[in-house]
Write a protein that holds these residues in place. Structure first.
Motif, PDB file in Angstrom:
ATOM      1  N   ARG A  53       0.621  -1.201  -0.032  1.00  0.00           N
ATOM      2  CA  ARG A  53       0.363   0.429  -0.065  1.00  0.00           C
ATOM      3  C   ARG A  53       0.997   1.348   0.068  1.00  0.00           C
ATOM      4  O   ARG A  53       0.456   2.355  -0.883  1.00  0.00           O
ATOM      5  CB  ARG A  53      -0.811  -0.069   1.229  1.00  0.00           C
ATOM      6  N   VAL A  54       1.835   1.193   1.020  1.00  0.00           N
ATOM      7  CA  VAL A  54       2.586   2.427   1.146  1.00  0.00           C
ATOM      8  C   VAL A  54       3.812   2.652  -0.351  1.00  0.00           C
ATOM      9  O   VAL A  54       3.628   4.113  -0.689  1.00  0.00           O
ATOM     10  CB  VAL A  54       4.032   2.258   1.921  1.00  0.00           C
ATOM     11  N   ALA A  55       4.162   1.431  -0.725  1.00  0.00           N
ATOM     12  CA  ALA A  55       4.763   1.532  -2.465  1.00  0.00           C
ATOM     13  C   ALA A  55       3.926   2.452  -3.137  1.00  0.00           C
ATOM     14  O   ALA A  55       4.108   2.833  -4.260  1.00  0.00           O
ATOM     15  CB  ALA A  55       5.120   0.294  -2.485  1.00  0.00           C
ATOM     16  N   LEU A  56       2.505   1.784  -3.509  1.00  0.00           N
ATOM     17  CA  LEU A  56       1.739   1.831  -4.554  1.00  0.00           C
ATOM     18  C   LEU A  56       1.256   3.484  -3.781  1.00  0.00           C
ATOM     19  O   LEU A  56       0.395   4.275  -5.015  1.00  0.00           O
ATOM     20  CB  LEU A  56       0.536   1.326  -4.940  1.00  0.00           C
ATOM     21  N   ALA A  57       0.625   3.784  -3.149  1.00  0.00           N
ATOM     22  CA  ALA A  57      -0.197   5.138  -2.030  1.00  0.00           C
ATOM     23  C   ALA A  57       0.918   6.082  -3.245  1.00  0.00           C
ATOM     24  O   ALA A  57      -0.797   7.132  -4.270  1.00  0.00           O
ATOM     25  CB  ALA A  57       0.182   5.677  -0.689  1.00  0.00           C
ATOM     26  N   PRO A  58       1.276   6.752  -3.870  1.00  0.00           N
ATOM     27  CA  PRO A  58       1.717   8.046  -4.733  1.00  0.00           C
ATOM     28  C   PRO A  58       1.436   7.917  -5.974  1.00  0.00           C
ATOM     29  O   PRO A  58       0.877   8.876  -6.479  1.00  0.00           O
ATOM     30  CB  PRO A  58       3.305   8.262  -4.150  1.00  0.00           C
ATOM     31  N   ILE A  59       0.901   6.782  -6.021  1.00  0.00           N
ATOM     32  CA  ILE A  59       0.851   6.462  -7.353  1.00  0.00           C
ATOM     33  C   ILE A  59      -0.457   5.799  -8.008  1.00  0.00           C
ATOM     34  O   ILE A  59      -1.083   5.968  -8.963  1.00  0.00           O
ATOM     35  CB  ILE A  59       1.778   5.825  -8.287  1.00  0.00           C
ATOM     36  N   ALA A  60      -0.981   5.212  -7.160  1.00  0.00           N
ATOM     37  CA  ALA A  60      -2.455   4.525  -6.993  1.00  0.00           C
ATOM     38  C   ALA A  60      -3.705   5.796  -6.559  1.00  0.00           C
ATOM     39  O   ALA A  60      -4.950   4.684  -6.606  1.00  0.00           O
ATOM     40  CB  ALA A  60      -1.994   3.586  -6.853  1.00  0.00           C
ATOM     41  N   MET A  61      -4.072   6.676  -6.752  1.00  0.00           N
ATOM     42  CA  MET A  61      -4.496   7.072  -6.171  1.00  0.00           C
ATOM     43  C   MET A  61      -5.701   7.464  -7.427  1.00  0.00           C
ATOM     44  O   MET A  61      -5.918   7.556  -8.631  1.00  0.00           O
ATOM     45  CB  MET A  61      -4.452   8.768  -6.267  1.00  0.00           C
ATOM     46  N   LEU A 113      -3.295  -0.137 -14.177  1.00  0.00           N
ATOM     47  CA  LEU A 113      -2.337  -1.093 -12.623  1.00  0.00           C
ATOM     48  C   LEU A 113      -0.866  -1.314 -13.313  1.00  0.00           C
ATOM     49  O   LEU A 113      -0.094  -0.961 -11.934  1.00  0.00           O
ATOM     50  CB  LEU A 113      -3.803  -2.037 -12.895  1.00  0.00           C
ATOM     51  N   THR A 114      -0.310  -2.204 -14.445  1.00  0.00           N
ATOM     52  CA  THR A 114       0.214  -2.551 -14.606  1.00  0.00           C
ATOM     53  C   THR A 114       1.783  -1.000 -14.766  1.00  0.00           C
ATOM     54  O   THR A 114       2.733  -1.599 -14.593  1.00  0.00           O
ATOM     55  CB  THR A 114       0.496  -3.181 -16.331  1.00  0.00           C
ATOM     56  N   ALA A 115       1.122  -0.229 -15.049  1.00  0.00           N
ATOM     57  CA  ALA A 115       2.182   1.068 -15.103  1.00  0.00           C
ATOM     58  C   ALA A 115       2.069   1.471 -13.857  1.00  0.00           C
ATOM     59  O   ALA A 115       3.668   1.363 -13.166  1.00  0.00           O
ATOM     60  CB  ALA A 115       0.944   2.244 -16.079  1.00  0.00           C
ATOM     61  N   ASN A 116       1.318   1.540 -12.941  1.00  0.00           N
ATOM     62  CA  ASN A 116       1.232   2.287 -11.043  1.00  0.00           C
ATOM     63  C   ASN A 116       2.820   1.033 -10.361  1.00  0.00           C
ATOM     64  O   ASN A 116       3.344   1.437 -10.058  1.00  0.00           O
ATOM     65  CB  ASN A 116       0.158   1.438 -10.766  1.00  0.00           C
ATOM     66  N   TRP A 117       1.922  -0.587 -10.581  1.00  0.00           N
ATOM     67  CA  TRP A 117       3.215  -1.282 -10.255  1.00  0.00           C
ATOM     68  C   TRP A 117       4.467  -1.838 -10.724  1.00  0.00           C
ATOM     69  O   TRP A 117       5.125  -1.649 -10.338  1.00  0.00           O
ATOM     70  CB  TRP A 117       2.695  -2.848 -10.569  1.00  0.00           C
ATOM     71  N   SER A 118       5.102  -1.187 -12.254  1.00  0.00           N
ATOM     72  CA  SER A 118       5.736  -0.808 -12.505  1.00  0.00           C
ATOM     73  C   SER A 118       6.871   0.144 -12.149  1.00  0.00           C
ATOM     74  O   SER A 118       8.266   0.402 -11.998  1.00  0.00           O
ATOM     75  CB  SER A 118       5.939  -1.113 -14.126  1.00  0.00           C
ATOM     76  N   GLN A 119       6.235   1.393 -12.513  1.00  0.00           N
ATOM     77  CA  GLN A 119       6.436   2.165 -11.530  1.00  0.00           C
ATOM     78  C   GLN A 119       7.186   2.271  -9.687  1.00  0.00           C
ATOM     79  O   GLN A 119       7.800   2.731  -9.403  1.00  0.00           O
ATOM     80  CB  GLN A 119       5.974   3.499 -11.064  1.00  0.00           C
ATOM     81  N   ALA A 120       6.007   1.932  -8.989  1.00  0.00           N
ATOM     82  CA  ALA A 120       6.321   0.922  -8.111  1.00  0.00           C
ATOM     83  C   ALA A 120       7.260   0.033  -7.299  1.00  0.00           C
ATOM     84  O   ALA A 120       8.681   0.024  -6.684  1.00  0.00           O
ATOM     85  CB  ALA A 120       5.384   0.788  -7.006  1.00  0.00           C
TER      86      ALA A 120
END
Length: 182
Positions: free
Chosen positions: A80-88, A166-173
């Motif tokens: 959650r912390v890793a995705l939080a800045p980019i998954a809003m 989703l893939t872009a968010n996870w790839s960035q995180a």
């Protein structure tokens, strides 16, 4: 003594009558049936098993009950912390295949929230299927999201546009793992 027997009988009836989609996970002592957890869970489980056998992933020590649930909770909080800045604005459900634990991530409010031990999502909802060893490798920086997706260690079920986001968010995180960079 009679009251406790009535309470026990009532609990047994409630648990026995619960829908299979709302029953407990492996941390509750329930058997996990991958074929009913999600149609893609079996292929992810096989890919993870192969990665453990090939020593590409470190298999987490099996923990039962509250100990396992606590480790999963910590791991999902790190996710959650890793995705939080980019998954809003994003929402998805995640299945940890080993315990059959469903979690729901919701970034439609002021922050990304995670709720554990939820019912399986509807067929048209966004779903991420993976395992504890994969999440551990991701949060430790030993595996990138793109590598995990290509190896079948993570599967994302959603419409094409949603899956791309989703893939872009996870790839960035979780950027690609590089032996030289670490």
């Amino acid at each position: 003594m009679r009251a406790s027997a009535i309470v026990a009988t009532g609990l047994a009836l409630l648990l026995g009558s619960a829908s299979p989609m709302t029953r407990g996970c492996g941390y509750d002592g329930m058997a996990v049936d991958l074929t009913t957890a999600h149609p893609a869970s079996l292929s992810v489980a096989l890919a993870i098993h192969d990665a453990y056998q090939a020593k590409l992933l470190t298999k987490p020590i099996a923990l039962q009950g509250g100990f396992g649930m606590r480790r999963a909770q910590i791991m999902l909080e790190k996710l959650r912390v890793a995705l939080a800045p980019i998954a809003m604005g994003e929402r998805f459900s995640l299945l940890l295949i080993e315990p059959g634990l469903w979690a729901h991530f919701d970034g439609t409010g002021a922050e990304l929230r995670v709720t554990l031990h939820v019912a399986a999502p509807a067929a048209d909802e966004r779903v991420v299927i993976t395992g504890e060893g994969v999440l551990l490798a991701l949060v430790q920086g030993k595996l990138g999201a793109d590598q995990a997706l290509q190896a079948g260690l993570i599967q994302m079920q959603a419409t094409l546009v949603q899956r791309e986001r989703l893939t872009a968010n996870w790839s960035q995180a979780f950027p690609p793992y590089s032996v030289v960079a670490r």
